[in-house]
Write a protein that holds these residues in place. Structure first.
Motif, PDB file in Angstrom:
ATOM      1  N   ALA A 146     103.998  48.459 -66.816  1.00 38.29           N
ATOM      2  CA  ALA A 146     104.760  48.038 -67.734  1.00 38.29           C
ATOM      3  C   ALA A 146     104.155  46.746 -68.053  1.00 38.29           C
ATOM      4  O   ALA A 146     104.641  46.114 -69.474  1.00 38.29           O
ATOM      5  CB  ALA A 146     105.647  48.899 -67.989  1.00 38.29           C
ATOM      6  N   GLU A 147     104.959  46.168 -67.344  1.00 43.49           N
ATOM      7  CA  GLU A 147     105.205  44.202 -67.758  1.00 43.49           C
ATOM      8  C   GLU A 147     104.380  43.905 -68.164  1.00 43.49           C
ATOM      9  O   GLU A 147     104.338  41.683 -68.316  1.00 43.49           O
ATOM     10  CB  GLU A 147     106.047  43.982 -66.368  1.00 43.49           C
ATOM     11  CG  GLU A 147     107.935  44.217 -66.874  1.00 43.49           C
ATOM     12  CD  GLU A 147     108.991  43.745 -65.050  1.00 43.49           C
ATOM     13  OE1 GLU A 147     107.924  43.085 -64.169  1.00 43.49           O
ATOM     14  OE2 GLU A 147     109.854  44.549 -65.222  1.00 43.49           O
ATOM     15  N   HIS A 148     102.971  44.086 -66.741  1.00 46.04           N
ATOM     16  CA  HIS A 148     101.375  43.087 -67.305  1.00 46.04           C
ATOM     17  C   HIS A 148     101.239  44.178 -67.907  1.00 46.04           C
ATOM     18  O   HIS A 148      99.835  44.284 -67.174  1.00 46.04           O
ATOM     19  CB  HIS A 148     100.835  42.985 -66.184  1.00 46.04           C
ATOM     20  CG  HIS A 148     102.347  42.101 -65.561  1.00 46.04           C
ATOM     21  ND1 HIS A 148     103.539  42.353 -64.700  1.00 46.04           N
ATOM     22  CD2 HIS A 148     101.911  40.833 -65.250  1.00 46.04           C
ATOM     23  CE1 HIS A 148     104.236  41.388 -63.879  1.00 46.04           C
ATOM     24  NE2 HIS A 148     103.405  40.789 -64.259  1.00 46.04           N
ATOM     25  N   ALA A 149     100.835  44.578 -69.059  1.00 50.92           N
ATOM     26  CA  ALA A 149     100.298  45.683 -70.000  1.00 50.92           C
ATOM     27  C   ALA A 149      99.119  44.872 -69.914  1.00 50.92           C
ATOM     28  O   ALA A 149      97.366  45.694 -70.201  1.00 50.92           O
ATOM     29  CB  ALA A 149     100.598  46.214 -71.446  1.00 50.92           C
ATOM     30  N   GLU A 150      98.637  43.581 -70.224  1.00 51.65           N
ATOM     31  CA  GLU A 150      97.277  43.418 -69.865  1.00 51.65           C
ATOM     32  C   GLU A 150      96.349  42.872 -69.247  1.00 51.65           C
ATOM     33  O   GLU A 150      95.117  42.743 -68.865  1.00 51.65           O
ATOM     34  CB  GLU A 150      97.884  41.774 -70.804  1.00 51.65           C
ATOM     35  CG  GLU A 150      97.487  40.295 -70.044  1.00 51.65           C
ATOM     36  CD  GLU A 150      99.291  41.109 -68.873  1.00 51.65           C
ATOM     37  OE1 GLU A 150      99.770  39.600 -68.752  1.00 51.65           O
ATOM     38  OE2 GLU A 150      99.980  41.642 -70.046  1.00 51.65           O
ATOM     39  N   ALA A 151      97.224  43.336 -67.902  1.00 51.45           N
ATOM     40  CA  ALA A 151      95.868  43.260 -66.925  1.00 51.45           C
ATOM     41  C   ALA A 151      95.304  44.435 -66.597  1.00 51.45           C
ATOM     42  O   ALA A 151      96.003  45.636 -66.747  1.00 51.45           O
ATOM     43  CB  ALA A 151      97.720  43.401 -66.357  1.00 51.45           C
ATOM     44  N   GLY A 152      94.564  44.439 -65.720  1.00 53.86           N
ATOM     45  CA  GLY A 152      93.915  46.141 -66.105  1.00 53.86           C
ATOM     46  C   GLY A 152      93.244  45.916 -64.169  1.00 53.86           C
ATOM     47  O   GLY A 152      92.886  44.163 -64.148  1.00 53.86           O
TER      48      GLY A 152
END
Length: 264
Positions: free
Chosen positions: A242-248
């Motif tokens: 949630a804190e790193h929504a851009e990470a995948g």
């Protein structure tokens, strides 16, 4: 622990073993590294260690006899039994679990190939296992052997000034390590996360666990079985996501950082 290295360039690995953690292990009498050059055991005017491959094709193949003689000399130098490992692209990937297994041995012999490799008959008769440090090819096994020596040395009791350092390394818990910070607290590149300055050890441990879970999910999803996580770890991972929504998760995650191979 004693490690013997069979190589056409034994000085390379011996030199690498003189620095940093490995050098400290040597100074403290916890590790000794010895090189053996197959050329010293070759016969004939040219002291050949290789020949053309049967069946044709490019390159040369290392001969049985010089390698067998150098292996025997290495074995005879110490009465303790030794495991013989061939550094090879065809080997199983080197993992932290394998490193820890090797570090539990009293003796280890690393065989470094060159050219197109080693006569298969010698491998079948003299080698206990083949190990690769990655899915790529080097010009020889010396770099791979140096990697093994370094990885093993730092796990020997008494080598690291803080033994806890090894326990917290990446892969020891099956996860990647968390981020680390030091002085200054404030910098143009950013500030140190406040939790690390809080003095609350429980919250710091929770934050570090969350970072390890998140980093592993994003960078090495092959290491993380989300379905097997505890409910606590799942909540931490969800919070990180949630804190790193851009990470995948990486699309092309490479299984087994650390497997070079170079048995060639």
């Amino acid at each position: 622990m004693r490690i013997d290295v069979i190589s056409l360039f034994p000085e390379f690995v011996e030199h690498c073993a003189g620095f940093g953690v490995v050098g400290r292990a040597h100074e403290r009498g916890l590790l000794s590294v010895h090189g053996w050059n197959p050329r010293d055991y070759a016969t004939g005017n040219y002291r050949r260690v290789d020949d053309r491959p049967f069946g044709g094709g490019p390159g040369m193949v290392m001969l049985i006899e010089p390698l067998r003689a150098s292996l025997r000399a290495a074995r005879d130098a110490d009465a303790r039994p030794a495991r013989v490992v061939y550094m090879s692209p065809q080997g199983r990937p080197l993992t932290q679990a394998k490193v820890r297994e090797l570090a539990g041995l009293e003796r280890l012999v690393l065989l470094c190939g060159r050219y197109e490799g080693v006569d298969e008959r010698l491998i079948a008769a003299e080698v206990d296992e083949e190990i690769s440090i990655g899915d790529y090819v080097l010009s020889g096994g010396e770099l791979a052997a140096a990697v093994v020596v370094d990885a093993v040395a730092r796990l020997l009791d008494g080598v690291l000034n803080d033994a806890e350092s090894a326990v917290q390394d990446s892969f020891e818990s099956g996860l990647l390590d968390c981020p680390h910070y030091t002085r200054p607290v404030e910098h143009e590149y950013g500030a140190v996360p406040a939790v690390l300055l809080s003095g609350n050890h429980a919250e710091i441990a929770r934050w570090r666990r969350m970072q390890s879970l998140g980093r592993t999910w994003a960078r090495r999803p092959d290491l993380l079985d989300v379905n097997s996580l505890s409910s606590k770890d799942r909540k931490l991972l969800d919070l990180w996501r949630a804190e790193h929504a851009e990470a995948g998760p990486a699309d092309d995650a490479i299984a087994g950082a650390g497997s070079d191979v170079s048995g060639r």
